[in-house]
Structure formats: C-alpha cells, structure tokens
Design a protein around this motif. Sequence first.
Motif, PDB file in Angstrom:
ATOM      1  N   SER A   1      18.887  44.130  48.496  1.00 48.12           N
ATOM      2  CA  SER A   1      17.448  43.942  48.302  1.00 48.12           C
ATOM      3  C   SER A   1      17.132  42.560  47.746  1.00 48.12           C
ATOM      4  O   SER A   1      15.971  42.192  47.618  1.00 48.12           O
ATOM      5  CB  SER A   1      16.897  45.015  47.358  1.00 48.12           C
ATOM      6  OG  SER A   1      17.540  44.947  46.095  1.00 48.12           O
ATOM      7  N   LEU A   2      18.180  41.793  47.392  1.00 53.33           N
ATOM      8  CA  LEU A   2      18.026  40.415  46.954  1.00 53.33           C
ATOM      9  C   LEU A   2      18.216  39.491  48.151  1.00 53.33           C
ATOM     10  O   LEU A   2      19.231  39.575  48.845  1.00 53.33           O
ATOM     11  CB  LEU A   2      19.050  40.075  45.866  1.00 53.33           C
ATOM     12  CG  LEU A   2      19.330  38.588  45.606  1.00 53.33           C
ATOM     13  CD1 LEU A   2      18.086  37.885  45.077  1.00 53.33           C
ATOM     14  CD2 LEU A   2      20.488  38.420  44.628  1.00 53.33           C
ATOM     15  N   VAL A   3      17.234  38.624  48.385  1.00 54.05           N
ATOM     16  CA  VAL A   3      17.327  37.653  49.471  1.00 54.05           C
ATOM     17  C   VAL A   3      17.336  36.250  48.886  1.00 54.05           C
ATOM     18  O   VAL A   3      16.450  35.886  48.108  1.00 54.05           O
ATOM     19  CB  VAL A   3      16.151  37.797  50.461  1.00 54.05           C
ATOM     20  CG1 VAL A   3      16.182  36.666  51.491  1.00 54.05           C
ATOM     21  CG2 VAL A   3      16.213  39.142  51.165  1.00 54.05           C
ATOM     22  N   VAL A   4      18.349  35.477  49.251  1.00 54.83           N
ATOM     23  CA  VAL A   4      18.449  34.072  48.866  1.00 54.83           C
ATOM     24  C   VAL A   4      18.313  33.239  50.135  1.00 54.83           C
ATOM     25  O   VAL A   4      19.168  33.308  51.022  1.00 54.83           O
ATOM     26  CB  VAL A   4      19.792  33.767  48.166  1.00 54.83           C
ATOM     27  CG1 VAL A   4      19.869  32.284  47.789  1.00 54.83           C
ATOM     28  CG2 VAL A   4      19.970  34.647  46.937  1.00 54.83           C
ATOM     29  N   ILE A   5      17.228  32.482  50.224  1.00 54.06           N
ATOM     30  CA  ILE A   5      17.025  31.617  51.387  1.00 54.06           C
ATOM     31  C   ILE A   5      17.842  30.338  51.189  1.00 54.06           C
ATOM     32  O   ILE A   5      17.694  29.668  50.165  1.00 54.06           O
ATOM     33  CB  ILE A   5      15.537  31.265  51.558  1.00 54.06           C
ATOM     34  CG1 ILE A   5      14.684  32.538  51.701  1.00 54.06           C
ATOM     35  CG2 ILE A   5      15.328  30.347  52.757  1.00 54.06           C
ATOM     36  CD1 ILE A   5      14.985  33.365  52.925  1.00 54.06           C
ATOM     37  N   PRO A   6      18.703  30.001  52.128  1.00 52.78           N
ATOM     38  CA  PRO A   6      19.558  28.812  51.946  1.00 52.78           C
ATOM     39  C   PRO A   6      18.766  27.517  52.056  1.00 52.78           C
ATOM     40  O   PRO A   6      17.684  27.482  52.651  1.00 52.78           O
ATOM     41  CB  PRO A   6      20.564  28.942  53.099  1.00 52.78           C
ATOM     42  CG  PRO A   6      19.840  29.709  54.146  1.00 52.78           C
ATOM     43  CD  PRO A   6      18.949  30.681  53.418  1.00 52.78           C
ATOM     44  N   GLU A   7      19.315  26.445  51.491  1.00 57.88           N
ATOM     45  CA  GLU A   7      18.659  25.146  51.567  1.00 57.88           C
ATOM     46  C   GLU A   7      18.818  24.511  52.944  1.00 57.88           C
ATOM     47  O   GLU A   7      17.933  23.773  53.385  1.00 57.88           O
ATOM     48  CB  GLU A   7      19.210  24.194  50.491  1.00 57.88           C
ATOM     49  CG  GLU A   7      18.748  24.523  49.094  1.00 57.88           C
ATOM     50  CD  GLU A   7      18.897  23.355  48.138  1.00 57.88           C
ATOM     51  OE1 GLU A   7      19.436  22.298  48.563  1.00 57.88           O
ATOM     52  OE2 GLU A   7      18.474  23.492  46.980  1.00 57.88           O
ATOM     53  N   GLU A   8      19.913  24.787  53.615  1.00 59.96           N
ATOM     54  CA  GLU A   8      20.092  24.223  54.950  1.00 59.96           C
ATOM     55  C   GLU A   8      20.876  25.167  55.839  1.00 59.96           C
ATOM     56  O   GLU A   8      21.649  26.005  55.366  1.00 59.96           O
ATOM     57  CB  GLU A   8      20.770  22.855  54.891  1.00 59.96           C
ATOM     58  CG  GLU A   8      22.206  22.843  54.419  1.00 59.96           C
ATOM     59  CD  GLU A   8      22.830  21.457  54.554  1.00 59.96           C
ATOM     60  OE1 GLU A   8      23.986  21.398  55.046  1.00 59.96           O
ATOM     61  OE2 GLU A   8      22.182  20.457  54.188  1.00 59.96           O
ATOM     62  N   ILE A   9      20.624  25.031  57.117  1.00 59.93           N
ATOM     63  CA  ILE A   9      21.323  25.809  58.137  1.00 59.93           C
ATOM     64  C   ILE A   9      21.744  24.844  59.240  1.00 59.93           C
ATOM     65  O   ILE A   9      20.910  24.071  59.753  1.00 59.93           O
ATOM     66  CB  ILE A   9      20.425  26.930  58.705  1.00 59.93           C
ATOM     67  CG1 ILE A   9      20.191  28.009  57.641  1.00 59.93           C
ATOM     68  CG2 ILE A   9      21.031  27.535  59.972  1.00 59.93           C
ATOM     69  CD1 ILE A   9      19.234  29.109  58.070  1.00 59.93           C
ATOM     70  N   LYS A  10      23.018  24.842  59.556  1.00 64.09           N
ATOM     71  CA  LYS A  10      23.575  23.931  60.567  1.00 64.09           C
ATOM     72  C   LYS A  10      23.212  22.477  60.287  1.00 64.09           C
ATOM     73  O   LYS A  10      22.858  21.717  61.204  1.00 64.09           O
ATOM     74  CB  LYS A  10      23.118  24.343  61.967  1.00 64.09           C
ATOM     75  CG  LYS A  10      23.724  25.655  62.446  1.00 64.09           C
ATOM     76  CD  LYS A  10      23.449  25.901  63.922  1.00 64.09           C
ATOM     77  CE  LYS A  10      24.218  27.129  64.423  1.00 64.09           C
ATOM     78  NZ  LYS A  10      24.011  27.384  65.871  1.00 64.09           N
ATOM     79  N   GLY A  11      23.255  22.101  59.007  1.00 62.01           N
ATOM     80  CA  GLY A  11      23.002  20.713  58.642  1.00 62.01           C
ATOM     81  C   GLY A  11      21.545  20.315  58.593  1.00 62.01           C
ATOM     82  O   GLY A  11      21.222  19.163  58.287  1.00 62.01           O
TER      83      GLY A  11
END
Length: 325
Positions: free
Chosen positions: A27-37
């Motif tokens: 139920s915890l979502v962490v949106i990443p800072e980057e995806i595929k650079g």
Amino acid sequence: MLYLCKLITDRSGMKGIRIFECRGLDSLVVIPEEIKGQPVIELAPYIFSAQEDYEPEDRSDAFWWGEGEPEELSIVNGNALTELKLPRTLKKVGAYGFYNCENLRSLELYSTTMDWGAGVFTGCFGVEAIRIYVDETQKSCMKELLMELRQSLVVSYVGKGQAMLIFSDFFEEAVENTPARILVTNTHGCGKQYRNAFVRTQFQFHEYDSLFPYVKVQEPESLVCRLALGRLMFPYELESAYQNQYEEYVKAHNVEAASQAIERGAQEEVRWLLEVSPLEQTAPSKEELEQVISLAVNGPGGSLVSELMDQKRKQGSVKRRRFQL
C-alpha cells in the motif's frame, strides 16, 4: 513495484517520464526519480483514483518498468493506497490524481512540484501527515497543498532547518443575510489563519507563531499541546518571544503533553520531555508521574515504563530538573 509509463515532452520542452499506473503488493508507493535514465516529471490524471468512468489518456508507446509481471500484481489505487512518496524531479500531478483515496494517510513530496491538477485531493479526508522538502530559494507549492487539505495535519517541514508544524482543520459555512440579500461566509477553526501564514509562496514562521493566542482558545488542548511541543522540539526560525509562549504553555500542561504523546505512541516526544527539554522547572510531582506511568502501562507506551519508573525513583535526589513532564 511496477509502473506503466512513457517518454513525453512537456509544454516547456522538457523530456521526461509520465506515469499512468502503479502495480504492486504494497500500500506504500514510492515514485522513482528516473526511469531508463529519464527524470519522472508527471503523474497522469486519475493515476491513483479507483474511478472508472473517465476518459484515459493516450497510452500508445507506453511500457512497463520495474519488477514483476502486470498480470501478477494488483493496481494500487483507491483505498489500496495508504502512503505515497513523490520524487524531487516531479513537476506535475494530473487532475483528480488521488480522487477518493480515502485511506491515504501520509504524503512525502518536494515544494518544487508546482502544477497540481484540479480536484487532485478530492475525497482524501484521511491524510494526517505530510513531509515536505522545501527549496527556500524557489516558489513553493506548500500553501496550495495546505489549502486543498482542510483537515488537521502534521507537517514536517525540511528546508535549511527542520520544523514540525501543526495545522488545525477548518470549514467554511455560507449564511444568508436576507435583509441585505447577500451570503456571509463564516470560517470555523484556526486552520485557515494558519494556512495563510505565507508571503506569496514562502512560509512565514513568525506569522505562524504569532497566531498561538488564537489557537489556545479555539482548539482542543490535545492539538495545542502538540503544536507547542513541535515548535520547541524543532525550533527552526523560532524567535525568543514566541519560544517563551510555547514554553509557558507546555509547563502549564506538562502531564497532558506527555500523556497525549504516549497515547499516540510518540515515544521521542516523551523522551524529549523527560531528558532533553531545556525547560527549567522543578521535578514533576509523584502524583503527576503516577498518572503518566499508569497510562504508559495500559497504552502503547509500555516500553517507556522503565524510563518513567527510573525518573520516579530519582525524585527527591535533586531539587531542580532540566525537564518537565
């Protein structure tokens, strides 16, 4: 966690990733800072909403990124979302992004996320805590965010220093003035005054602290104790005159402050009152300590009992203490 996303170019010409959907088992979502650079710069409209009767954005060229297979993971949206962490790179959250996420309790974000879509927090009545990282040299979304969420909030402000800020709830009521043929808006609660402690988009600590006399008479003791304690524990930008008013209040409500902290399971607040507080006061009375110990034994503060008992045994060994319950 698995993300459905695609590479876009926003209106400013910046290239980055837009995320449409999140899948996982948590139920915890962490949106990443980057995806595929590429930096993650947008969350699509309705991304965490369980609403089904809306027109989804064009998802051509979208791809899955992360761990797992889409068929094996559940969509994290609606009541399944309880905690959300947004990245420094994020520039935009689409309209109704968290629509009716009633179980969303905590939010972590950066003040530089300036573009919040219409109705983004509609139905998010459960949000209790916000951690916001503030770049004090740039425009901030903090005021806009606080105005969208009208319930009581605990805000961890992290800028050049750190502060714990309490914002009480408020609601507005339109009352008809028939003879004058106008509607008069009455505001209930101090929350709106506190949410206006800004100059443009920059938070003003002295303005926030100057409102304490109002909150003392309009809000419950539990909220006032926590507000005063938060400013004393994290005294970023706290002027001496306002520090004195908070100290006087905590001194006068010592048992209540400790008891409420124990009820919330906020052991660091209790330890601060016992061990770190700079308040110069006489030792708490036997009766006061017994009240707090009794609550700790029967509540979530059980692990503090030994510390409280040690404090009780030390009574009488010193005439002055550097703390006050």
